[in-house]
Design an enzyme around this catalytic site. Structure first.
Site, short mmCIF file in Angstrom:
data_model
loop_
_atom_site.label_atom_id
_atom_site.label_comp_id
_atom_site.label_asym_id
_atom_site.label_seq_id
_atom_site.Cartn_x
_atom_site.Cartn_y
_atom_site.Cartn_z
N ARG A 129 31.63 32.23 26.83
CA ARG A 129 32.19 33.69 26.57
C ARG A 129 31.75 34.28 25.39
O ARG A 129 31.56 35.37 25.19
CB ARG A 129 33.67 33.37 26.79
N ASP B 270 40.25 33.78 29.14
CA ASP B 270 39.10 34.70 29.05
C ASP B 270 39.29 36.04 28.44
O ASP B 270 38.64 36.59 27.61
CB ASP B 270 38.63 34.49 30.37
N SER C 252 39.77 30.36 42.66
CA SER C 252 38.98 31.43 41.74
C SER C 252 38.28 30.23 40.88
O SER C 252 38.55 29.30 40.56
CB SER C 252 40.00 31.75 40.84
N ASP D 274 36.46 41.64 42.18
CA ASP D 274 37.16 42.51 41.05
C ASP D 274 36.25 43.38 40.37
O ASP D 274 36.54 44.54 40.15
CB ASP D 274 37.66 41.28 39.94
N1 ARG Z 1 40.99 27.25 32.25
C1 ARG Z 1 39.52 27.31 31.82
C2 ARG Z 1 39.25 28.00 30.61
O1 ARG Z 1 40.00 28.97 30.20
C3 ARG Z 1 38.75 28.03 33.10
C4 ARG Z 1 38.98 29.27 33.38
C5 ARG Z 1 37.97 29.54 34.63
N2 ARG Z 1 38.16 30.69 35.33
C6 ARG Z 1 38.25 30.75 36.94
N3 ARG Z 1 38.50 31.87 37.40
N4 ARG Z 1 38.28 29.59 37.27
O2 ARG Z 1 38.16 27.79 30.07
#
Ligand code: ARG
Length: 405
Positions: A95, A124, A173, A14
């Site tokens: 984050r 995110d 992912s 990406d």
């Molecule tokens: N659902 C989780 C969160 O929002 C993890 C997201 C992780 N991203 C991924 N590409 N697996 O904190």
């Protein structure tokens, strides 16, 4: 349109495609920022080389593991942060630090826009954009995958046309850092099915869990782990040690059906061995060192802290107040917890604290008992008076009412 962009660059498909597109489509100068927060693929030199090759005008890499442990993971431990009672916020907690680093880098490199690779479906995007704009409202943010509607097939095609090297084999992912590994997509999207063995990377899958027990101690000072097996280590090192020890023992895998901020329910798989051990041990030590009132009130703060962290509101002023409370309530959460991992389970075997509130002479049924039982009779009488009285009045009333019908 924009002067220069600061791209949060992981080196994956990406963000590599984005790096090239920003130059090509917007004629933009792009500075890349890659942070080592403890993800497995943290060869910063190789990622930097890739960024230069793809035309970045400047490339920044930084190891922020100690900042991550000291300023973020430590606060989560004090909060016993578990979203939905299950997810130790492993992605969420990184984050705000990434946003802060991006804002600082944008400032020093004279960038007026920050670019990230999130989709429009997840949490995110919320965390990055709210944090970045809370730190500097003058910055713009763009998310090309979301804003330009990029999909994986288009990205693959664009990558092959533009000589962008693509690493294949990533069926899921994933997102990784010191605090855990998050896995989404593909076979996990059918909640009727169990987590497939190929989704595991940090934790030994259940059917291969070793039977032998692993015992160790964890020492806390003011709510933070400071020693493992009596050896003093920085928190980042304790966390990475525990990811190894507990992951190998088959502990710390979490299958979770999660509520995202964006209204979507999603099936997520997490591997958080260290986070699961530490939060469990910390909670146990709190049972020993917090008063009943402190513990009950803390659970309200925990829940607020956890949702705000999950929702990306880390830089909301309320977080400072919550963090102040958490620091103060953790002042006496010090001591040693003895733990055992066996058959994929964690057992708290025992604990001790210089500030223990457990009082043997008051608790014992043995000969050293100092509790004066004669006080209890009057206490029970007064304690239950309202309940007893209300019930007796209501019973009479019911009898009377039923007579009048
Ligand atoms: N659902 C989780 C969160 O929002 C993890 C997201 C992780 N991203 C991924 N590409 N697996 O904190």
């Amino acid at each position: 349109m924009y002067k220069r962009g600061l791209l949060l660059y992981s080196g994956g498909l990406d963000t590599s495609v984005i790096l090239k597109m920003l130059q090509e489509k917007l004629g933009m100068d792009v500075v890349t920022l890659t942070l080592d927060v403890g993800q497995e693929e943290n060869d910063l030199a190789a990622i930097a080389e890739k960024a230069w090759k793809l035309g970045a005008s400047d490339v920044i890499t930084k190891n922020v593991k100690n900042e991550f442990a000291g300023g973020y993971i430590s606060r989560e431990i004090m909060a016993d942060g578990m979203y939905d009672g299950a997810y130790p916020l492993s992605t969420s907690i990184a984050r705000p630090l990434m946003s802060l680093e991006a804002v600082n880098a944008a400032d020093t490199h004279d960038c007026d826009v920050i670019v990230h690779g999130c989709t429009g479906k997840g949490n995110d995007q919320v965390r990055f954009e709210v944090s970045i704009r809370a730190l500097n409202p003058d910055l713009n943010v763009i998310a090309p995958v979301r804003d330009w509607g990029l999909n994986r097939d288009q990205e693959m095609e664009y990558a092959s046309k533009n000589g962008i090297p693509v690493k294949l084999g990533g069926k899921y992912s994933t997102d990784e850092n010191l605090w855990g590994r998050s896995v989404e997509g593909s076979d996990l999207e059918d909640p009727r099915k169990p987590i497939p063995a190929d989704a595991y990377a940090w934790v030994t899958p259940p059917d291969q869990t070793p039977h032998e027990a692993v015992e160790f101690t964890l020492q806390f000072t003011a709510g933070i782990p400071v020693e493992i097996n009596g050896v003093r280590k920085p928190l980042a090192k304790i966390v990475s040690d525990l990811n190894g020890i507990a992951g190998k023992a088959g502990y710390g895998a979490i299958d979770h059906l999660e509520d995202r901020v964006t209204g979507i329910k999603s099936r997520e798989f997490y591997e958080c061995p260290a986070a699961s051990v530490i939060i469990n041990a910390h909670r146990s030590l709190e049972r020993m060192t917090l008063s009943r009132e402190e513990a009950a009130f803390k659970s309200i703060i925990e829940s607020k802290w956890t949702t705000m962290t999950y929702d990306g509101l880390w830089f909301d002023p309320l977080m400072d107040h919550l963090n102040s409370f958490l620091k103060s309530v953790n002042a006496y959460v010090s001591g040693t917890v003895s733990l055992k991992l066996q058959n994929g389970n964690l057992f708290v075997q025992g604990m001790e604290s210089p500030y223990t509130l457990y009082n043997y002479e008051k608790s014992t049924y043995g000969m050293h008992d100092t509790f004066n039982q004669s006080y209890a009779k009057g206490f029970v009488e007064l304690f239950g008076m309202q309940t007893v009285n209300t019930n007796s009045v209501r019973k009479k009333a019911v009898a009377e009412i039923s007579k009048s019908f």
